[in-house]
Scaffold this active site. Sequence first.
Site, PDB file in Angstrom:
ATOM      1  N   HIS A 179       0.839  -1.195   0.000  1.00 28.47           N
ATOM      2  CA  HIS A 179       0.000   0.000   0.000  1.00 28.47           C
ATOM      3  C   HIS A 179       0.877   1.250   0.000  1.00 28.47           C
ATOM      4  CE1 HIS A 179       0.769  -0.582   4.284  1.00 28.47           C
ATOM      5  NE2 HIS A 179       0.325   0.640   4.540  1.00 28.47           N
TER       6      HIS A 179
ATOM      7  N   HIS B  51       1.486   3.951   1.927  1.00 30.14           N
ATOM      8  CA  HIS B  51       2.075   4.708   3.036  1.00 30.14           C
ATOM      9  C   HIS B  51       3.605   4.733   2.935  1.00 30.14           C
ATOM     10  CE1 HIS B  51      -1.740   4.279   5.717  1.00 30.14           C
ATOM     11  NE2 HIS B  51      -1.824   5.279   4.867  1.00 30.14           N
TER      12      HIS B  51
ATOM     13  N   ASP C 104       6.064   4.656   4.986  1.00 28.59           N
ATOM     14  CA  ASP C 104       6.906   3.708   5.720  1.00 28.59           C
ATOM     15  C   ASP C 104       6.934   2.332   5.060  1.00 28.59           C
ATOM     16  OD1 ASP C 104       4.206   3.348   6.568  1.00 28.59           O
ATOM     17  OD2 ASP C 104       4.864   2.339   8.384  1.00 28.59           O
ATOM     18  N   HIS C 105       6.227   2.204   3.926  1.00 31.96           N
ATOM     19  CA  HIS C 105       6.261   0.973   3.135  1.00 31.96           C
ATOM     20  C   HIS C 105       6.845   1.194   1.742  1.00 31.96           C
ATOM     21  CE1 HIS C 105       3.554  -1.443   5.868  1.00 31.96           C
ATOM     22  NE2 HIS C 105       3.423  -0.220   6.324  1.00 31.96           N
TER      23      HIS C 105
ATOM     24  N   HIS D 155      -7.517  -0.646   5.705  1.00 31.34           N
ATOM     25  CA  HIS D 155      -6.476   0.256   6.217  1.00 31.34           C
ATOM     26  C   HIS D 155      -6.280   1.398   5.226  1.00 31.34           C
ATOM     27  CE1 HIS D 155      -2.827   1.535   8.229  1.00 31.34           C
ATOM     28  NE2 HIS D 155      -2.121   1.359   7.117  1.00 31.34           N
TER      29      HIS D 155
ATOM     30  N   ASP E 265      -0.301  -3.845   6.491  1.00 33.13           N
ATOM     31  CA  ASP E 265      -0.921  -3.307   7.701  1.00 33.13           C
ATOM     32  C   ASP E 265      -2.398  -3.688   7.819  1.00 33.13           C
ATOM     33  OD1 ASP E 265       1.492  -2.159   8.230  1.00 33.13           O
ATOM     34  OD2 ASP E 265       0.848  -0.088   7.922  1.00 33.13           O
TER      35      ASP E 265
ATOM     36  N   HIS F 183       4.571  -4.722  11.154  1.00 32.88           N
ATOM     37  CA  HIS F 183       4.915  -3.971  12.366  1.00 32.88           C
ATOM     38  C   HIS F 183       4.991  -4.883  13.586  1.00 32.88           C
ATOM     39  CE1 HIS F 183       4.556   0.165  10.796  1.00 32.88           C
ATOM     40  NE2 HIS F 183       3.595  -0.328  10.025  1.00 32.88           N
TER      41      HIS F 183
END
Length: 254
Positions: free
Chosen positions: A54, A56, A58-59, A111, A128, A166
């Site tokens: 996805h 975001h 941090d990915h 999410h 996530d 995570h």
Amino acid sequence: MQLHAIRAFDDNYIWLIDASDGKHCAVVDPGQAAPVLEYLDKHQLTLSAILITHHHHDHTGAIDELVARFGCPVFGPHNNIAGITHRLEDGDTIKVPDLPLELAVLACPGHTLDHIAFYAEPWLFCGDTLFSAGCGRMFEGEPKQFFSSLQRFRQLPEDTLVYCAHEYTAANLAFAKAVEPDNHMLDKHSQWVQKKRQQDMPTLPSTLALEAEINPFLRCHLQSVKDAAQIHAQTSLGDPVEVFACLRNWKDNF
């Protein structure tokens, strides 16, 4: 093939799929380039593919730097994520270059609306969407969407290994105990998780069989979970989707 957890930020895991040929690998959701490059250099591996679940940061944050060095393809959602070379939709199957691995693409909105997961028995790379003892925040989707995505995972074999992104297990278990204080599996697993974290080791992967026992977001059909949600909401709830929505709101403010 082997899987390795590369740590990033405070609590992210970038999953590295090692072809075990001493040469090639793929990574899932690289948010930071430095820890990936350090691992690749140490083990003299070539990055053959990047898998994105996805949008975001941090990915996705390491895409540009990793592609600049390795020129590898990037597989991800069919949207506007910069750097994606192969845009995927639900039901697609991909052959990972240089690895003996085919992955099925599962759409799992909730999410985020663009969220996908990658599945090859027994591995589920779910980003996530699903965490051990929990699930992601509902930033973009609707409760019915998110609930349906989790139910789709539940239909996979119970020995499926859950590789989420995570290290949230301990905090998720604290919430799960608030929902089901009489669930003895939560106490047992919490002790195991505590030992792992004291040793600075990951609590992942989980299994779908374990999650069915400890994860309140996969247990919305049970009366004990419904009762707890109704007490928290101070109102009656109908179907499991309403229970899920209540739990997600409860967890957001836990």
